[in-house]
Design a protein around this motif. Structure first.
Motif, PDB file in Angstrom:
ATOM      1  N   GLU A   1      33.660  32.206  66.537  1.00 22.40           N
ATOM      2  CA  GLU A   1      32.437  32.961  66.840  1.00 22.40           C
ATOM      3  C   GLU A   1      32.755  34.390  67.242  1.00 22.40           C
ATOM      4  N   LEU A   2      33.755  34.562  68.110  1.00 24.57           N
ATOM      5  CA  LEU A   2      34.132  35.909  68.545  1.00 24.57           C
ATOM      6  C   LEU A   2      34.633  36.753  67.382  1.00 24.57           C
ATOM      7  N   GLU A   3      35.404  36.147  66.488  1.00 26.50           N
ATOM      8  CA  GLU A   3      35.896  36.888  65.322  1.00 26.50           C
ATOM      9  C   GLU A   3      34.744  37.321  64.421  1.00 26.50           C
ATOM     10  N   GLU A   4      33.734  36.468  64.248  1.00 24.10           N
ATOM     11  CA  GLU A   4      32.570  36.822  63.439  1.00 24.10           C
ATOM     12  C   GLU A   4      31.777  37.962  64.087  1.00 24.10           C
ATOM     13  N   ILE A   5      31.608  37.887  65.386  1.00 20.79           N
ATOM     14  CA  ILE A   5      30.886  38.945  66.104  1.00 20.79           C
ATOM     15  C   ILE A   5      31.662  40.249  66.028  1.00 20.79           C
TER      16      ILE A   5
ATOM     17  N   ARG B   1      33.275  45.487  66.177  1.00 22.07           N
ATOM     18  CA  ARG B   1      34.571  46.167  66.308  1.00 22.07           C
ATOM     19  C   ARG B   1      34.792  46.680  67.737  1.00 22.07           C
ATOM     20  N   SER B   2      34.865  45.753  68.644  1.00 24.46           N
ATOM     21  CA  SER B   2      35.012  46.068  70.063  1.00 24.46           C
ATOM     22  C   SER B   2      36.438  45.779  70.537  1.00 24.46           C
ATOM     23  N   ARG B   3      37.025  46.741  71.265  1.00 18.80           N
ATOM     24  CA  ARG B   3      38.376  46.530  71.821  1.00 18.80           C
ATOM     25  C   ARG B   3      38.373  45.377  72.815  1.00 18.80           C
TER      26      ARG B   3
ATOM     27  N   GLU C   1      38.454  42.242  70.869  1.00 20.49           N
ATOM     28  CA  GLU C   1      39.783  42.073  70.279  1.00 20.49           C
ATOM     29  C   GLU C   1      40.773  41.514  71.301  1.00 20.49           C
ATOM     30  N   ARG C   2      40.712  42.014  72.539  1.00 22.15           N
ATOM     31  CA  ARG C   2      41.601  41.494  73.595  1.00 22.15           C
ATOM     32  C   ARG C   2      41.258  40.042  73.907  1.00 22.15           C
ATOM     33  N   ALA C   3      39.971  39.725  73.957  1.00 21.21           N
ATOM     34  CA  ALA C   3      39.552  38.345  74.222  1.00 21.21           C
ATOM     35  C   ALA C   3      40.036  37.418  73.107  1.00 21.21           C
ATOM     36  N   ILE C   4      39.910  37.869  71.866  1.00 25.56           N
ATOM     37  CA  ILE C   4      40.372  37.086  70.720  1.00 25.56           C
ATOM     38  C   ILE C   4      41.874  36.855  70.817  1.00 25.56           C
ATOM     39  N   GLU C   5      42.621  37.909  71.128  1.00 24.84           N
ATOM     40  CA  GLU C   5      44.077  37.779  71.252  1.00 24.84           C
ATOM     41  C   GLU C   5      44.439  36.810  72.371  1.00 24.84           C
TER      42      GLU C   5
END
Length: 161
Positions: free
Chosen positions: A12-16, A21-23, A26-30
């Motif tokens: 879900e986070l990757e789709e959002i 395109r939020s830094r 991106e940190r949360a995804i990582e």
């Protein structure tokens, strides 16, 4: 159960983030990927790094990560891992994509005679292992015909098909 929930959240986070395109995202995804797959090694992805650590854990023995010192890259490919365990040399390839897995298998199959005569393999038995996170029957059949051992990532562990 928690792992499946994290995977859904990650998707879900990757789709959002594909739209925003939020830094921060991106940190949360990582961080979620680290929670799922552990830290990544070098430029490889999280899943690749996770499989590498599971493979090393499973194989034990002396482990050498491929470098120029083995000279295998002069044959036209650079293995993910070269492990020496007793009188056996294990060349391990980790693939997270079905197409790349089959392409790499074909390449290594063509190089088997050269691999067997390489100085690092001298007086040792050669084993080629493919650790895969995505596969199909065609890939498994090809690996079997070539004499490659296959380990599949399922539920966070590597298993034989």
């Amino acid at each position: 159960m928690q792992e499946e929930r994290l995977k859904k959240i990650l998707k879900e986070l990757e789709e959002i983030n594909a739209k925003l395109r939020s830094r921060a995202l991106e940190r949360a995804i990582e961080n979620i990927k680290i929670a799922l797959h552990s830290e990544k090694v070098g430029s490889e992805g999280f899943e690749h790094s996770y499989i590498r650590s599971k493979l090393i854990e499973r194989m034990g023995g002396n482990v050498y990560i491929e470098s120029e010192q083995t000279g295998l890259s002069k044959l036209g490919f650079r293995p993910d891992l070269v492990m020496i365990k007793g009188n056996e040399v294990i060349i391990a390839e980790i693939e997270t994509d079905k197409g790349r897995a089959l392409k790499k298998m074909r390449k290594i199959a063509k190089l088997m005679d050269k691999l067997k005569s390489h100085p690092i393999v001298a007086n040792r038995r050669l084993k080629v292992i493919f650790a895969l996170s995505k596969w199909d029957e065609r890939i498994l059949d090809f690996a079997k015909r070539c004499g490659f051992e296959v380990l599949l990532l399922e539920g966070g562990d590597l298993r034989k098909p």
